[in-house]
Design an enzyme around this catalytic site. Structure first.
Site, PDB file in Angstrom:
ATOM      1  N   PHE A 136       0.870  -1.181   0.000  1.00  0.00           N
ATOM      2  CA  PHE A 136       0.000   0.000   0.000  1.00  0.00           C
ATOM      3  C   PHE A 136       0.907   1.231   0.000  1.00  0.00           C
ATOM      4  CE2 PHE A 136      -3.294   2.630   2.322  1.00  0.00           C
ATOM      5  CZ  PHE A 136      -4.222   2.604   1.296  1.00  0.00           C
ATOM      6  N   ASP A 191       1.860  -6.129   7.506  1.00  0.00           N
ATOM      7  CA  ASP A 191       0.632  -5.336   7.512  1.00  0.00           C
ATOM      8  C   ASP A 191      -0.521  -6.291   7.202  1.00  0.00           C
ATOM      9  OD1 ASP A 191      -1.564  -3.683   6.969  1.00  0.00           O
ATOM     10  OD2 ASP A 191      -0.268  -2.034   6.329  1.00  0.00           O
ATOM     11  N   TYR A 212     -11.248  -1.295  10.199  1.00  0.00           N
ATOM     12  CA  TYR A 212     -12.483  -0.851   9.526  1.00  0.00           C
ATOM     13  C   TYR A 212     -12.773  -1.595   8.234  1.00  0.00           C
ATOM     14  CZ  TYR A 212      -8.996   2.325   7.334  1.00  0.00           C
ATOM     15  OH  TYR A 212      -7.886   2.855   6.729  1.00  0.00           O
ATOM     16  N   LYS A 213     -11.924  -2.581   7.906  1.00  0.00           N
ATOM     17  CA  LYS A 213     -12.176  -3.377   6.696  1.00  0.00           C
ATOM     18  C   LYS A 213     -12.988  -4.613   7.082  1.00  0.00           C
ATOM     19  CE  LYS A 213      -8.313  -1.147   4.536  1.00  0.00           C
ATOM     20  NZ  LYS A 213      -6.868  -1.122   4.281  1.00  0.00           N
ATOM     21  N   ARG A 235     -12.212  -3.729  -8.180  1.00  0.00           N
ATOM     22  CA  ARG A 235     -11.904  -4.606  -7.042  1.00  0.00           C
ATOM     23  C   ARG A 235     -13.206  -5.021  -6.362  1.00  0.00           C
ATOM     24  NH1 ARG A 235      -8.033  -2.664  -2.156  1.00  0.00           N
ATOM     25  NH2 ARG A 235      -9.899  -1.429  -1.798  1.00  0.00           N
TER      26      ARG A 235
HETATM   27  C1  LIG Z   1      -6.259   0.115   4.485  1.00  0.00           C
HETATM   28  C2  LIG Z   1      -4.772   0.003   4.651  1.00  0.00           C
HETATM   29  C3  LIG Z   1      -4.095   0.915   5.460  1.00  0.00           C
HETATM   30  C4  LIG Z   1      -4.871   2.031   6.113  1.00  0.00           C
HETATM   31  O1  LIG Z   1      -4.066   3.036   6.554  1.00  0.00           O
HETATM   32  P1  LIG Z   1      -4.642   4.205   7.460  1.00  0.00           P
HETATM   33  O2  LIG Z   1      -3.504   4.578   8.277  1.00  0.00           O
HETATM   34  O3  LIG Z   1      -5.812   3.649   8.212  1.00  0.00           O
HETATM   35  O4  LIG Z   1      -5.093   5.284   6.546  1.00  0.00           O
HETATM   36  C5  LIG Z   1      -2.737   0.738   5.632  1.00  0.00           C
HETATM   37  N1  LIG Z   1      -2.069  -0.274   5.046  1.00  0.00           N
HETATM   38  C6  LIG Z   1      -2.706  -1.156   4.236  1.00  0.00           C
HETATM   39  C7  LIG Z   1      -1.958  -2.271   3.608  1.00  0.00           C
HETATM   40  C8  LIG Z   1      -4.065  -1.027   4.015  1.00  0.00           C
HETATM   41  O5  LIG Z   1      -4.702  -1.891   3.210  1.00  0.00           O
END
Ligand SMILES: *Cc1c(COP(=O)(O)O)cnc(C)c1O
Length: 427
Positions: free
Chosen positions: A129, A208, A233-234, A387
């Site tokens: 990400f 992560d 939140y996912k 997606r």
């Molecule tokens: C959704 C996600 C984040 C979210 O980062 P925030 O700090 O909550 O904005 C971080 N890393 C990955 C791999 C994600 O999928």
């Protein structure tokens, strides 16, 4: 492995046989015409959370006021962390809920680099990400540009070859940090194998888990993982911007130091001492006062995932992504679509990316539909990925059937041509 058929009756049969089907009723679902396939970005609202939030606002905040901290609120980061620990194969005192995923990555990556002062390489991959990569670039800058970031390449833009991981990790590697499930292609690493490779080279490993937690069974202790961060939140349905979690293996907790010395990371915050002494346990990675209403909202959602059980959730998720890919192969590949995710379920998380040169406009057409056409909400990831997130707690087989059929219709009838390719702010 599965014998699927393309008729809608078959989708209904799969729903009728689904032993997790009742969990869907636990969510606020107000629009029967909406097919929500974005639970991997923002999970749906659990009914229990509505009730808990009403209570927390009116009774907690409204009546109890400052006394709420001693009503148990102050311990919520640790308490909810202990529940998330059960989902990721960790001990209750190895996980804490605090801050955002990016912030937690910053804290743990910086701590890890300081624990390997003689090494200069950080290994990640081209699938990570971007926020994670930006955080790492920022740390390198902050630490005086003594480190370099090496990104493991992908030959096919969908998977990462084990040989490429082997080639990237060497005796100068301080930290290997990767997303366990890639946000775009859903490629999933063999966590045990990569962790072992990193350890053999003397590096620390930081996963992560944002796209795995709540969808894929994890065993951080069993695979010897050092550090991890993840999102709530996912697939955990904790609510928009809910605080994230972090994991530090117990034997590392006293060796590593957070770069953010907030008062809740101190040994005794309410002693109000002028000099900092870090807490001896996982709470040394607690930032400071947390957004407590958001934090409280996570707990009932995590309870539901625990009740459903990750083995069952994963089994349903695999069956559903396989079904989605089956329909794609039947209906969409002839229309110019490509599969942007690994074909083997062992290498795939809980979403599927479909690629099409007109992906963005097809995505707009899916969202903008008028009844009787269903409104389908996927999300779009550049340059051409639609997606589709499977949230096995509430996604149905019938929804998958209707969504793929709708994509077929949009392309066959050229409906997407009514939309512009200009990107909106959030895709
Ligand atoms: C959704 C996600 C984040 C979210 O980062 P925030 O700090 O909550 O904005 C971080 N890393 C990955 C791999 C994600 O999928």
């Amino acid at each position: 492995m599965f014998n699927f058929r393309t008729d809608i009756e078959f989708a209904r049969q799969l729903d009728a046989a689904d032993e997790l089907a009742a969990f869907r009723n636990e969510f606020v679902i107000s629009d029967p015409n909406l097919i929500y396939l974005d639970g991997n970005s923002l999970g749906r609202l659990p009914q229990r959370t509505v009730e808990l939030m009403q209570q927390a606002v009116t009774h907690g905040w409204g009546e109890r006021l400052i006394r709420l901290w001693n009503d148990g609120w102050v311990g919520a980061p640790v308490q909810v962390g202990a529940k998330i620990a059960q989902l990721i194969g960790a001990q209750p005192d190895e996980v804490i809920v605090t801050d955002a995923t990016s912030t937690n990555l910053f804290k743990l990556a910086a701590a890890a680099l300081r624990a390997r002062p003689d090494r200069s390489k950080i290994v990640s991959d081209v699938f990570n990400f971007p926020s994670d990569l930006y955080i790492l670039q920022g740390i390198i800058d902050l630490l005086g540009n003594r480190h370099r970031l090496a990104l493991i390449p992908s030959a096919d833009s969908i998977t990462i070859e084990p040989e490429a991981v082997v080639a990237a990790i060497d005796s100068d590697t301080a930290l290997v940090t990767l997303s366990h499930v890639a946000f775009k292609s859903a490629f999933m690493y063999d966590m045990a194998a990569v962790t072992e490779l990193a350890h053999r080279a003397g590096a620390l490993v930081l996963w992560d888990l944002s796209h795995s937690t709540g969808a894929v069974p994890l065993d951080l202790n069993g695979t010897g993982v050092d550090l991890a961060v993840g999102c709530t939140y996912k697939y955990l349905n904790g609510g928009p911007g809910a605080p994230a979690f972090l994991y530090v293996r117990r034997d590392l907790q006293q060796q590593l130091l957070s770069p953010l010395w907030g008062w809740f990371s101190a040994q005794n915050p309410f002693a109000f001492e002028l000099a900092y002494t870090p807490a001896p346990d996982i709470t040394r990675f607690w930032g400071s006062t947390q957004p407590m209403l958001s934090l409280k909202a996570i707990e009932p959602a995590v309870d539901m995932v625990l009740e459903a059980g990750l083995e069952r959730l994963r089994a349903k998720s695999v069956q559903q992504t396989e079904y989605l890919i089956f329909l794609t192969e039947e209906w969409l590949l002839p229309l110019g679509f490509g599969l942007g995710s690994p074909r083997r379920p062992q290498q795939r998380g809980s979403h599927v990316s479909l690629r099409h040169p007109e992906g963005y406009r097809i995505n707009r057409a899916l969202i903008d539909a008028e009844p009787p056409a269903p409104v389908v909400i996927p999300d779009f990831r550049e340059p051409d990925n639609i997606r589709l997130g499977i949230a096995p707690l509430y996604t149905t087989f019938t929804e998958i059937h209707r969504a793929i059929n709708r994509i077929r219709q949009i392309v066959e009838r050229g409906i997407y041509q009514r939309y512009t390719s200009d990107r909106s702010a959030v895709t």
